[in-house]
Design a protein around this motif. Structure first.
Motif, PDB file in Angstrom:
ATOM      1  N   GLU A 144      30.420  -7.608   9.657  1.00 11.77           N
ATOM      2  CA  GLU A 144      29.229  -8.657   9.887  1.00 11.77           C
ATOM      3  C   GLU A 144      30.005  -9.924  10.489  1.00 11.77           C
ATOM      4  O   GLU A 144      29.524 -10.705  11.385  1.00 11.77           O
ATOM      5  CB  GLU A 144      28.794  -9.326   8.404  1.00 11.77           C
ATOM      6  CG  GLU A 144      27.744 -10.235   8.510  1.00 11.77           C
ATOM      7  CD  GLU A 144      27.360 -10.637   6.989  1.00 11.77           C
ATOM      8  OE1 GLU A 144      26.675 -11.728   6.986  1.00 11.77           O
ATOM      9  OE2 GLU A 144      27.694 -10.025   6.049  1.00 11.77           O
ATOM     10  N   LEU A 145      31.418 -10.157   9.908  1.00 12.46           N
ATOM     11  CA  LEU A 145      32.103 -11.310  10.659  1.00 12.46           C
ATOM     12  C   LEU A 145      32.190 -11.169  11.930  1.00 12.46           C
ATOM     13  O   LEU A 145      32.041 -11.950  12.987  1.00 12.46           O
ATOM     14  CB  LEU A 145      33.269 -11.550   9.700  1.00 12.46           C
ATOM     15  CG  LEU A 145      34.387 -12.793  10.284  1.00 12.46           C
ATOM     16  CD1 LEU A 145      34.944 -13.251   8.891  1.00 12.46           C
ATOM     17  CD2 LEU A 145      35.159 -12.243  11.258  1.00 12.46           C
ATOM     18  N   ALA A 146      32.805  -9.894  12.489  1.00 16.14           N
ATOM     19  CA  ALA A 146      33.152  -9.753  13.947  1.00 16.14           C
ATOM     20  C   ALA A 146      31.947  -9.890  14.696  1.00 16.14           C
ATOM     21  O   ALA A 146      31.886 -10.047  15.945  1.00 16.14           O
ATOM     22  CB  ALA A 146      33.769  -8.320  14.013  1.00 16.14           C
ATOM     23  N   GLY A 147      30.658  -9.638  14.212  1.00 14.20           N
ATOM     24  CA  GLY A 147      29.482  -9.457  14.939  1.00 14.20           C
ATOM     25  C   GLY A 147      28.831 -10.560  15.180  1.00 14.20           C
ATOM     26  O   GLY A 147      27.706 -10.879  15.677  1.00 14.20           O
ATOM     27  N   SER A 148      29.240 -11.713  14.368  1.00 15.38           N
ATOM     28  CA  SER A 148      28.581 -12.993  14.348  1.00 15.38           C
ATOM     29  C   SER A 148      28.612 -13.774  15.592  1.00 15.38           C
ATOM     30  O   SER A 148      29.796 -13.624  16.258  1.00 15.38           O
ATOM     31  CB  SER A 148      29.116 -14.024  13.157  1.00 15.38           C
ATOM     32  OG  SER A 148      28.738 -15.421  13.328  1.00 15.38           O
ATOM     33  N   ASP A 149      27.576 -14.442  16.144  1.00 14.38           N
ATOM     34  CA  ASP A 149      27.767 -15.401  17.219  1.00 14.38           C
ATOM     35  C   ASP A 149      28.389 -16.231  17.085  1.00 14.38           C
ATOM     36  O   ASP A 149      29.052 -17.296  17.903  1.00 14.38           O
ATOM     37  CB  ASP A 149      26.465 -15.557  17.863  1.00 14.38           C
ATOM     38  CG  ASP A 149      25.598 -14.064  18.202  1.00 14.38           C
ATOM     39  OD1 ASP A 149      26.222 -13.258  18.724  1.00 14.38           O
ATOM     40  OD2 ASP A 149      24.380 -14.350  18.275  1.00 14.38           O
ATOM     41  N   ASP A 150      28.860 -16.887  15.949  1.00  9.51           N
ATOM     42  CA  ASP A 150      29.492 -18.148  15.453  1.00  9.51           C
ATOM     43  C   ASP A 150      31.121 -17.841  15.433  1.00  9.51           C
ATOM     44  O   ASP A 150      31.720 -18.782  15.279  1.00  9.51           O
ATOM     45  CB  ASP A 150      29.173 -18.536  14.314  1.00  9.51           C
ATOM     46  CG  ASP A 150      27.819 -19.050  14.125  1.00  9.51           C
ATOM     47  OD1 ASP A 150      27.126 -19.492  15.236  1.00  9.51           O
ATOM     48  OD2 ASP A 150      27.075 -18.704  13.067  1.00  9.51           O
ATOM     49  N   VAL A 151      31.356 -16.659  15.879  1.00  7.46           N
ATOM     50  CA  VAL A 151      32.961 -16.248  15.653  1.00  7.46           C
ATOM     51  C   VAL A 151      33.413 -15.857  17.187  1.00  7.46           C
ATOM     52  O   VAL A 151      32.884 -14.941  17.728  1.00  7.46           O
ATOM     53  CB  VAL A 151      33.286 -15.215  14.670  1.00  7.46           C
ATOM     54  CG1 VAL A 151      34.685 -14.771  14.602  1.00  7.46           C
ATOM     55  CG2 VAL A 151      33.080 -15.575  13.287  1.00  7.46           C
ATOM     56  N   ASP A 152      34.608 -16.568  17.730  1.00  5.87           N
ATOM     57  CA  ASP A 152      35.163 -16.071  18.954  1.00  5.87           C
ATOM     58  C   ASP A 152      36.271 -15.149  18.657  1.00  5.87           C
ATOM     59  O   ASP A 152      36.920 -14.499  19.557  1.00  5.87           O
ATOM     60  CB  ASP A 152      35.549 -17.428  19.685  1.00  5.87           C
ATOM     61  CG  ASP A 152      34.378 -18.333  19.982  1.00  5.87           C
ATOM     62  OD1 ASP A 152      33.589 -17.987  20.433  1.00  5.87           O
ATOM     63  OD2 ASP A 152      34.455 -19.542  19.671  1.00  5.87           O
ATOM     64  N   LEU A 153      37.115 -15.583  17.639  1.00  4.50           N
ATOM     65  CA  LEU A 153      38.411 -14.953  17.382  1.00  4.50           C
ATOM     66  C   LEU A 153      38.264 -14.445  15.884  1.00  4.50           C
ATOM     67  O   LEU A 153      38.122 -15.080  14.798  1.00  4.50           O
ATOM     68  CB  LEU A 153      39.402 -16.047  17.665  1.00  4.50           C
ATOM     69  CG  LEU A 153      41.129 -15.507  17.132  1.00  4.50           C
ATOM     70  CD1 LEU A 153      41.312 -14.232  18.135  1.00  4.50           C
ATOM     71  CD2 LEU A 153      42.047 -16.461  17.107  1.00  4.50           C
ATOM     72  N   VAL A 154      38.879 -13.044  15.721  1.00  8.43           N
ATOM     73  CA  VAL A 154      38.810 -12.476  14.621  1.00  8.43           C
ATOM     74  C   VAL A 154      40.136 -12.293  14.033  1.00  8.43           C
ATOM     75  O   VAL A 154      41.273 -11.558  14.922  1.00  8.43           O
ATOM     76  CB  VAL A 154      38.028 -11.154  14.402  1.00  8.43           C
ATOM     77  CG1 VAL A 154      38.518 -10.609  13.184  1.00  8.43           C
ATOM     78  CG2 VAL A 154      36.638 -11.062  14.875  1.00  8.43           C
ATOM     79  N   VAL A 155      40.543 -12.979  12.995  1.00  9.43           N
ATOM     80  CA  VAL A 155      42.036 -12.887  12.809  1.00  9.43           C
ATOM     81  C   VAL A 155      42.102 -11.690  11.299  1.00  9.43           C
ATOM     82  O   VAL A 155      41.533 -11.867  10.444  1.00  9.43           O
ATOM     83  CB  VAL A 155      42.284 -14.058  11.954  1.00  9.43           C
ATOM     84  CG1 VAL A 155      43.890 -13.987  11.647  1.00  9.43           C
ATOM     85  CG2 VAL A 155      42.439 -15.235  13.164  1.00  9.43           C
ATOM     86  N   ILE A 156      42.869 -10.917  11.539  1.00  7.20           N
ATOM     87  CA  ILE A 156      42.931  -9.860  10.379  1.00  7.20           C
ATOM     88  C   ILE A 156      44.443 -10.076   9.612  1.00  7.20           C
ATOM     89  O   ILE A 156      45.573 -10.004  10.127  1.00  7.20           O
ATOM     90  CB  ILE A 156      43.329  -8.439  11.284  1.00  7.20           C
ATOM     91  CG1 ILE A 156      42.162  -8.174  12.042  1.00  7.20           C
ATOM     92  CG2 ILE A 156      43.447  -7.487  10.079  1.00  7.20           C
ATOM     93  CD1 ILE A 156      40.878  -8.198  11.490  1.00  7.20           C
ATOM     94  N   THR A 157      44.183 -10.268   8.142  1.00  6.13           N
ATOM     95  CA  THR A 157      45.183 -10.721   7.287  1.00  6.13           C
ATOM     96  C   THR A 157      45.150  -9.790   6.073  1.00  6.13           C
ATOM     97  O   THR A 157      45.296 -10.466   4.843  1.00  6.13           O
ATOM     98  CB  THR A 157      45.263 -12.194   7.055  1.00  6.13           C
ATOM     99  OG1 THR A 157      44.078 -12.335   6.377  1.00  6.13           O
ATOM    100  CG2 THR A 157      45.230 -13.064   8.358  1.00  6.13           C
ATOM    101  N   VAL A 158      44.891  -8.479   6.231  1.00  5.64           N
ATOM    102  CA  VAL A 158      45.011  -7.743   4.896  1.00  5.64           C
ATOM    103  C   VAL A 158      46.063  -6.787   5.055  1.00  5.64           C
ATOM    104  O   VAL A 158      46.965  -6.690   5.877  1.00  5.64           O
ATOM    105  CB  VAL A 158      43.502  -6.949   5.047  1.00  5.64           C
ATOM    106  CG1 VAL A 158      42.389  -8.178   5.094  1.00  5.64           C
ATOM    107  CG2 VAL A 158      43.243  -6.311   6.397  1.00  5.64           C
ATOM    108  N   LYS A 159      46.286  -5.846   4.045  1.00  7.85           N
ATOM    109  CA  LYS A 159      47.074  -4.779   4.062  1.00  7.85           C
ATOM    110  C   LYS A 159      47.271  -3.985   5.302  1.00  7.85           C
ATOM    111  O   LYS A 159      46.193  -3.634   6.211  1.00  7.85           O
ATOM    112  CB  LYS A 159      46.776  -3.747   2.745  1.00  7.85           C
ATOM    113  CG  LYS A 159      47.028  -4.371   1.426  1.00  7.85           C
ATOM    114  CD  LYS A 159      46.460  -3.540   0.450  1.00  7.85           C
ATOM    115  CE  LYS A 159      46.708  -3.886  -0.739  1.00  7.85           C
ATOM    116  NZ  LYS A 159      46.102  -2.877  -1.952  1.00  7.85           N
ATOM    117  N   VAL A 160      48.366  -3.556   5.610  1.00 12.57           N
ATOM    118  CA  VAL A 160      48.706  -2.982   7.111  1.00 12.57           C
ATOM    119  C   VAL A 160      47.875  -1.564   6.936  1.00 12.57           C
ATOM    120  O   VAL A 160      47.371  -1.303   8.277  1.00 12.57           O
ATOM    121  CB  VAL A 160      50.056  -2.498   7.148  1.00 12.57           C
ATOM    122  CG1 VAL A 160      50.289  -1.820   8.424  1.00 12.57           C
ATOM    123  CG2 VAL A 160      50.965  -3.762   7.010  1.00 12.57           C
ATOM    124  N   SER A 161      47.596  -0.839   5.773  1.00  7.86           N
ATOM    125  CA  SER A 161      46.739   0.262   5.892  1.00  7.86           C
ATOM    126  C   SER A 161      45.250   0.267   6.288  1.00  7.86           C
ATOM    127  O   SER A 161      44.683   1.227   6.814  1.00  7.86           O
ATOM    128  CB  SER A 161      46.830   1.144   4.571  1.00  7.86           C
ATOM    129  OG  SER A 161      46.350   0.150   3.548  1.00  7.86           O
TER     130      SER A 161
END
Length: 376
Positions: free
Chosen positions: A64-81
């Motif tokens: 949902e975050l990645a598909g939002s028109d309000d987001v230009d850059l997605v930052v991934i800060t979770v477990k490597v797996s």
């Protein structure tokens, strides 16, 4: 994309975690970028994080975050797996993505993600923050200036902190090799990126790894867990210009030395010291003795290397903020300022070579970059 880069963080908790402690204050210290939302492990946790960080937008899932028109850059800060599935979600949505290091859970995953990102045609970055640290840029310039002459050798003795006799409940996964978050991939991996930025790429390695503490005690409840990843890593390598390199990482913390990096030249020496082996967090002191100097003296980083102000150098957000500043500048200027996924693959190759060298007892070459990177 608007004039202000709008960021959504996957893995944003209300209080704990790297995103809350480093990424949020870093983003808020940089002009031209804005944190607009985040998501956590559940809709309830996402809602709590939004309230804690004063965010108007709540996203229940990473998709949902990645598909939002309000987001230009997605930052991934979770477990490597979970990196692969979450990076792929951002790429599928056609969004620029910044993935924390390690890029993938091993070299093969990193290669898959780099290929997918190239096909998607969107900006993609990997979080090797140490390459944005002001002190690393300054060290590289000092070395290249010839101030300490021709480089003879370099050596590092460091503590990995987390991989010691005790471990917090929320870090048990670090003992599992299947998670991809090890002392090699995280503190040692970040530090080796900094070494290469200053002295050039590693071209071959020999290595020894060991599990000297077979168990770790969970704090605070005292449960005992088996350790599946090495808590001792010793690497001898050669840099492209023939410089010998020795690096030894120990799990836990030492009562003596927790970070000591020497660069020895024909005209002098540089010493970098720190509170632990996570050089990507900064918090280091640098000293130099060159030419007629008989003793080391402090080598502060000049102010012109600092591009973000208002954050103390003693906070983990300081170096991360410089990464975001470079990211914003590079996007607007159309230039490469941060390592991309291809650079991430190259660094994964170095760590894979270390693992192969340790497993086989052989001198193992490191595949050179396929193209010019940030420090090739």
């Amino acid at each position: 994309m608007t004039d202000t880069l709008r960021v959504g963080i996957v893995g944003l908790s209300a209080e704990r975690g790297w995103a809350a402690h480093a990424h949020v204050p870093a983003i808020r210290a940089v002009e031209g970028i804005e944190l607009v939302g985040g998501c956590a492990s559940s809709p309830e946790s996402s809602a709590k994080a939004a309230v804690a960080h004063g965010l108007d937008r709540v996203y229940d899932t990473a998709e949902e975050l990645a598909g939002s028109d309000d987001v230009d850059l997605v930052v991934i800060t979770v477990k490597v797996s979970r990196h692969r599935e979450l990076v792929e979600a951002a790429l599928t949505a056609g969004k620029a993505v910044l993935c924390e290091w390690p890029l993938g859970n091993g070299l093969s995953e990193a290669q898959e993600l780099a290929s997918r990102a190239t096909d998607a045609g969107v900006p993609h970055f990997v979080g090797l923050q140490v390459l944005s640290a002001p002190f690393i840029a300054h060290l590289g310039d000092v070395v290249r200036s010839g101030e300490i002459g021709e480089i003879l050798s370099t050596s590092i003795l460091a503590s990995g902190s987390t991989w010691g006799p005790k471990i917090a409940s929320d870090q048990i996964y670090l003992l599992d090799p299947a998670e991809g978050a090890t002392m090699l991939t995280i503190p040692m991996g970040h530090t080796l990126a900094g070494v290469e930025a200053v002295l050039g790429n590693v071209t071959s390695v020999q290595a020894t790894t060991a599990v000297r503490r077979p168990t770790a005690v969970e704090s605070p409840d005292g449960r005992v867990h088996e350790r599946g990843t090495p808590d001792q890593i010793a690497v001898m390598g050669t840099l492209g210009s023939g410089i010998p390199m020795v690096v030894h990482y120990r799990g836990g913390m030492s009562r003596a030395t927790n970070f000591h990096w020497e660069i020895n030249g024909t005209l002098g020496d540089i010493v970098v010291t720190g509170v632990h082996g996570h050089m990507q967090m900064g918090m280091v002191r640098i000293a130099i003795a060159s030419r007629d100097d008989q003793k080391l003296h402090p080598l502060p980083t000049p102010g012109e290397y600092e591009r973000v102000h208002g954050l103390p150098e003693t906070t983990p957000a300081y170096v991360v903020a410089h990464s975001y500043e470079q990211l914003v500048h590079g996007l607007h200027a159309g230039t490469k300022t941060l390592p991309d996924f291809a650079d991430g693959v190259r660094h994964h190759r170095l760590l894979s070579a270390i693992e192969h060298a340790a497993a086989t007892g052989t001198l193992t070459p490191v595949e050179p970059p396929a193209r010019n990177g940030l420090h090739s």
